[in-house]
Design a protein around this motif. Sequence first.
Motif, PDB file in Angstrom:
ATOM      1  N   VAL A 105       0.834  -1.202   0.000  1.00  0.00           N
ATOM      2  CA  VAL A 105       0.000   0.000   0.000  1.00  0.00           C
ATOM      3  C   VAL A 105       0.871   1.255   0.000  1.00  0.00           C
ATOM      4  O   VAL A 105       0.524   2.264  -0.640  1.00  0.00           O
ATOM      5  CB  VAL A 105      -0.974  -0.010   1.204  1.00  0.00           C
ATOM      6  N   ASP A 106       2.006   1.221   0.684  1.00  0.00           N
ATOM      7  CA  ASP A 106       2.930   2.361   0.643  1.00  0.00           C
ATOM      8  C   ASP A 106       3.402   2.613  -0.789  1.00  0.00           C
ATOM      9  O   ASP A 106       3.488   3.774  -1.230  1.00  0.00           O
ATOM     10  CB  ASP A 106       4.133   2.108   1.548  1.00  0.00           C
ATOM     11  N   VAL A 107       3.717   1.562  -1.516  1.00  0.00           N
ATOM     12  CA  VAL A 107       4.123   1.711  -2.915  1.00  0.00           C
ATOM     13  C   VAL A 107       2.967   2.259  -3.741  1.00  0.00           C
ATOM     14  O   VAL A 107       3.152   3.144  -4.597  1.00  0.00           O
ATOM     15  CB  VAL A 107       4.616   0.375  -3.496  1.00  0.00           C
ATOM     16  N   LEU A 108       1.769   1.758  -3.485  1.00  0.00           N
ATOM     17  CA  LEU A 108       0.596   2.236  -4.215  1.00  0.00           C
ATOM     18  C   LEU A 108       0.372   3.724  -3.968  1.00  0.00           C
ATOM     19  O   LEU A 108       0.021   4.473  -4.893  1.00  0.00           O
ATOM     20  CB  LEU A 108      -0.636   1.439  -3.806  1.00  0.00           C
ATOM     21  N   SER A 109       0.564   4.168  -2.738  1.00  0.00           N
ATOM     22  CA  SER A 109       0.388   5.582  -2.415  1.00  0.00           C
ATOM     23  C   SER A 109       1.393   6.443  -3.187  1.00  0.00           C
ATOM     24  O   SER A 109       1.056   7.543  -3.644  1.00  0.00           O
ATOM     25  CB  SER A 109       0.553   5.806  -0.910  1.00  0.00           C
ATOM     26  N   ILE A 110       2.620   5.951  -3.325  1.00  0.00           N
ATOM     27  CA  ILE A 110       3.613   6.669  -4.121  1.00  0.00           C
ATOM     28  C   ILE A 110       3.150   6.754  -5.569  1.00  0.00           C
ATOM     29  O   ILE A 110       3.221   7.815  -6.206  1.00  0.00           O
ATOM     30  CB  ILE A 110       4.990   5.991  -4.012  1.00  0.00           C
ATOM     31  N   ALA A 111       2.653   5.643  -6.101  1.00  0.00           N
ATOM     32  CA  ALA A 111       2.166   5.640  -7.478  1.00  0.00           C
ATOM     33  C   ALA A 111       1.042   6.649  -7.669  1.00  0.00           C
ATOM     34  O   ALA A 111       0.981   7.359  -8.682  1.00  0.00           O
ATOM     35  CB  ALA A 111       1.690   4.238  -7.859  1.00  0.00           C
ATOM     36  N   ASP A 112       0.134   6.735  -6.699  1.00  0.00           N
ATOM     37  CA  ASP A 112      -0.963   7.701  -6.755  1.00  0.00           C
ATOM     38  C   ASP A 112      -0.417   9.114  -6.898  1.00  0.00           C
ATOM     39  O   ASP A 112      -0.864   9.895  -7.758  1.00  0.00           O
ATOM     40  CB  ASP A 112      -1.799   7.557  -5.473  1.00  0.00           C
ATOM     41  N   TYR A 113       0.565   9.475  -6.094  1.00  0.00           N
ATOM     42  CA  TYR A 113       1.106  10.829  -6.139  1.00  0.00           C
ATOM     43  C   TYR A 113       1.941  11.082  -7.392  1.00  0.00           C
ATOM     44  O   TYR A 113       2.005  12.218  -7.878  1.00  0.00           O
ATOM     45  CB  TYR A 113       1.905  11.126  -4.869  1.00  0.00           C
TER      46      TYR A 113
END
Length: 208
Positions: A105-113
Amino acid sequence: MFDDDLVQDLVDQATPYQRALAATLCLNRASALAEDERADAAGVPGLRRLIDDSKGFCRARALGSAASVGAAPFEAEALGVRFREILGPDDAPYDEPDGLAAWFVDVLSIADYVVRTWNEPEESGSRCFDVLVAGYSLAGILEDDPEPPSPQPFGDLEAARQLADLRAVAGVPEPIGSDDLDALIAESAVLREGYVSRFQEVSPPPAP
Protein backbone atom coordinates in the motif's frame (compact mmCIF):
# COMPACT_ATOMS: atom_id res chain seq x y z
CA MET A 1 20.14 11.95 4.57
CA PHE A 2 17.25 13.79 2.98
CA ASP A 3 18.04 17.51 2.61
CA ASP A 4 14.64 19.20 2.56
CA ASP A 5 15.95 22.61 1.49
CA LEU A 6 18.15 21.28 -1.33
CA VAL A 7 15.45 18.97 -2.65
CA GLN A 8 12.87 21.75 -2.52
CA ASP A 9 15.22 24.12 -4.34
CA LEU A 10 15.83 21.62 -7.15
CA VAL A 11 12.11 20.85 -7.40
CA ASP A 12 11.33 24.56 -7.58
CA GLN A 13 13.82 25.00 -10.43
CA ALA A 14 12.32 22.14 -12.44
CA THR A 15 9.45 22.41 -14.91
CA PRO A 16 6.23 20.45 -14.26
CA TYR A 17 7.38 17.90 -16.84
CA GLN A 18 10.79 17.51 -15.19
CA ARG A 19 9.19 17.12 -11.76
CA ALA A 20 6.90 14.40 -13.04
CA LEU A 21 9.83 12.66 -14.70
CA ALA A 22 11.86 12.68 -11.47
CA ALA A 23 8.82 11.35 -9.60
CA THR A 24 8.46 8.58 -12.19
CA LEU A 25 12.07 7.52 -11.63
CA CYS A 26 11.38 7.32 -7.89
CA LEU A 27 8.32 5.15 -8.53
CA ASN A 28 10.38 2.83 -10.70
CA ARG A 29 12.59 2.06 -7.70
CA ALA A 30 9.80 1.80 -5.13
CA SER A 31 7.69 -0.42 -7.38
CA ALA A 32 10.32 -3.14 -7.17
CA LEU A 33 8.76 -4.17 -3.86
CA ALA A 34 5.33 -4.68 -5.42
CA GLU A 35 6.70 -6.94 -8.12
CA ASP A 36 6.88 -9.59 -5.41
CA GLU A 37 4.40 -12.33 -6.31
CA ARG A 38 3.02 -12.13 -2.78
CA ALA A 39 1.47 -8.76 -3.62
CA ASP A 40 -1.39 -10.55 -5.40
CA ALA A 41 -2.29 -12.43 -2.22
CA ALA A 42 -1.76 -9.61 0.28
CA GLY A 43 -5.44 -8.82 0.73
CA VAL A 44 -5.64 -5.71 -1.47
CA PRO A 45 -7.31 -6.79 -4.74
CA GLY A 46 -6.08 -5.00 -7.84
CA LEU A 47 -3.10 -3.36 -6.14
CA ARG A 48 -0.33 -4.91 -8.19
CA ARG A 49 -2.15 -4.34 -11.49
CA LEU A 50 -2.82 -0.70 -10.60
CA ILE A 51 0.85 -0.08 -9.85
CA ASP A 52 1.82 -1.67 -13.17
CA ASP A 53 -0.77 0.39 -15.05
CA SER A 54 0.41 3.55 -13.30
CA LYS A 55 3.96 2.89 -14.47
CA GLY A 56 2.67 2.39 -18.01
CA PHE A 57 0.75 5.66 -17.79
CA CYS A 58 3.82 7.54 -16.52
CA ARG A 59 6.04 6.13 -19.25
CA ALA A 60 3.51 7.12 -21.90
CA ARG A 61 3.30 10.64 -20.51
CA ALA A 62 7.09 10.92 -20.34
CA LEU A 63 7.38 9.89 -24.00
CA GLY A 64 4.52 12.12 -25.09
CA SER A 65 2.54 9.12 -26.29
CA ALA A 66 -0.89 10.74 -26.27
CA ALA A 67 -2.60 7.74 -27.87
CA SER A 68 -1.39 5.38 -25.17
CA VAL A 69 -2.34 7.79 -22.40
CA GLY A 70 -5.89 8.04 -23.67
CA ALA A 71 -6.44 4.31 -23.99
CA ALA A 72 -7.55 1.88 -21.29
CA PRO A 73 -6.12 0.92 -18.85
CA PHE A 74 -3.97 4.06 -18.81
CA GLU A 75 -6.71 6.70 -19.00
CA ALA A 76 -5.99 9.25 -16.29
CA GLU A 77 -9.48 9.58 -14.84
CA ALA A 78 -9.93 5.81 -14.68
CA LEU A 79 -6.64 5.46 -12.81
CA GLY A 80 -7.83 8.04 -10.29
CA VAL A 81 -11.04 6.11 -9.67
CA ARG A 82 -9.07 2.92 -9.10
CA PHE A 83 -6.77 4.62 -6.58
CA ARG A 84 -9.75 5.95 -4.64
CA GLU A 85 -11.37 2.50 -4.60
CA ILE A 86 -8.37 1.12 -2.73
CA LEU A 87 -7.03 4.12 -0.78
CA GLY A 88 -10.33 5.88 -0.19
CA PRO A 89 -11.15 9.59 -0.60
CA ASP A 90 -8.42 12.11 0.09
CA ASP A 91 -10.31 13.62 3.01
CA ALA A 92 -11.14 10.31 4.68
CA PRO A 93 -8.88 8.48 7.17
CA TYR A 94 -7.24 5.34 5.85
CA ASP A 95 -6.60 2.32 8.02
CA GLU A 96 -3.38 0.90 6.66
CA PRO A 97 -3.31 -2.91 6.67
CA ASP A 98 -0.82 -4.92 8.67
CA GLY A 99 2.03 -7.09 7.52
CA LEU A 100 3.07 -7.40 3.90
CA ALA A 101 0.05 -5.47 2.64
CA ALA A 102 1.33 -2.33 4.40
CA TRP A 103 4.47 -2.36 2.24
CA PHE A 104 2.48 -2.72 -0.94
CA VAL A 105 0.00 0.00 0.00
CA ASP A 106 2.93 2.36 0.64
CA VAL A 107 4.12 1.71 -2.92
CA LEU A 108 0.60 2.24 -4.22
CA SER A 109 0.39 5.58 -2.42
CA ILE A 110 3.61 6.67 -4.12
CA ALA A 111 2.17 5.64 -7.48
CA ASP A 112 -0.96 7.70 -6.76
CA TYR A 113 1.11 10.83 -6.14
CA VAL A 114 3.31 10.25 -9.17
CA VAL A 115 0.25 10.03 -11.42
CA ARG A 116 -1.02 13.23 -9.81
CA THR A 117 2.31 14.90 -10.49
CA TRP A 118 1.70 14.30 -14.20
CA ASN A 119 -2.00 15.18 -14.11
CA GLU A 120 -1.85 18.30 -11.94
CA PRO A 121 0.96 20.46 -13.35
CA GLU A 122 -0.08 23.43 -11.22
CA GLU A 123 0.48 21.28 -8.12
CA SER A 124 3.49 19.39 -9.49
CA GLY A 125 5.97 21.02 -7.11
CA SER A 126 4.25 19.80 -3.94
CA ARG A 127 3.29 16.47 -5.50
CA CYS A 128 6.86 15.73 -6.62
CA PHE A 129 8.27 16.70 -3.22
CA ASP A 130 5.78 14.39 -1.51
CA VAL A 131 6.80 11.52 -3.81
CA LEU A 132 10.48 12.02 -3.01
CA VAL A 133 9.85 12.18 0.73
CA ALA A 134 7.77 8.99 0.55
CA GLY A 135 10.44 7.22 -1.52
CA TYR A 136 13.11 8.21 0.98
CA SER A 137 10.91 7.06 3.87
CA LEU A 138 10.30 3.68 2.24
CA ALA A 139 14.03 3.18 1.70
CA GLY A 140 14.65 4.17 5.30
CA ILE A 141 12.16 1.61 6.58
CA LEU A 142 13.93 -1.06 4.53
CA GLU A 143 17.22 0.00 6.08
CA ASP A 144 16.01 0.35 9.67
CA ASP A 145 14.54 -3.11 10.11
CA PRO A 146 17.01 -4.67 12.57
CA GLU A 147 16.62 -8.31 11.59
CA PRO A 148 18.90 -8.81 9.80
CA PRO A 149 20.90 -5.56 9.88
CA SER A 150 20.92 -3.70 6.59
CA PRO A 151 23.98 -4.26 4.40
CA GLN A 152 23.60 -0.81 2.84
CA PRO A 153 22.48 2.70 3.90
CA PHE A 154 19.40 2.63 1.68
CA GLY A 155 18.01 5.92 2.99
CA ASP A 156 21.16 7.83 2.09
CA LEU A 157 21.45 6.01 -1.23
CA GLU A 158 17.86 6.91 -2.16
CA ALA A 159 18.39 10.55 -1.16
CA ALA A 160 21.54 10.75 -3.30
CA ARG A 161 19.79 9.09 -6.23
CA GLN A 162 16.91 11.55 -6.03
CA LEU A 163 19.29 14.51 -6.18
CA ALA A 164 21.07 12.96 -9.15
CA ASP A 165 17.73 12.39 -10.87
CA LEU A 166 16.60 15.97 -10.32
CA ARG A 167 19.84 17.27 -11.78
CA ALA A 168 19.72 14.84 -14.70
CA VAL A 169 16.15 15.65 -15.76
CA ALA A 170 16.97 19.36 -15.84
CA GLY A 171 18.75 18.84 -19.16
CA VAL A 172 16.41 16.46 -20.98
CA PRO A 173 14.24 17.40 -23.96
CA GLU A 174 10.47 17.48 -23.55
CA PRO A 175 9.31 14.86 -24.26
CA ILE A 176 12.26 12.61 -23.64
CA GLY A 177 13.16 9.89 -26.12
CA SER A 178 12.68 6.24 -25.27
CA ASP A 179 16.41 5.45 -25.23
CA ASP A 180 17.17 8.44 -23.01
CA LEU A 181 14.37 7.48 -20.63
CA ASP A 182 15.68 3.94 -20.41
CA ALA A 183 19.15 5.32 -19.71
CA LEU A 184 17.81 7.37 -16.80
CA ILE A 185 15.96 4.35 -15.44
CA ALA A 186 19.11 2.25 -15.75
CA GLU A 187 20.93 4.61 -13.38
CA SER A 188 18.68 3.24 -10.62
CA ALA A 189 19.09 -0.43 -11.53
CA VAL A 190 21.63 -1.39 -8.86
CA LEU A 191 19.76 0.44 -6.10
CA ARG A 192 16.46 -1.05 -7.26
CA GLU A 193 17.89 -4.56 -7.08
CA GLY A 194 19.20 -3.76 -3.63
CA TYR A 195 15.66 -2.94 -2.55
CA VAL A 196 14.42 -6.27 -3.90
CA SER A 197 17.08 -8.22 -2.01
CA ARG A 198 16.55 -6.27 1.19
CA PHE A 199 12.78 -6.70 0.99
CA GLN A 200 13.24 -10.45 0.79
CA GLU A 201 15.41 -10.28 3.92
CA VAL A 202 12.96 -8.27 6.02
CA SER A 203 9.84 -10.06 4.75
CA PRO A 204 10.85 -13.67 4.10
CA PRO A 205 8.23 -16.05 2.77
CA PRO A 206 6.64 -18.32 5.39
CA ALA A 207 8.33 -21.63 6.04
CA PRO A 208 6.75 -24.54 4.12
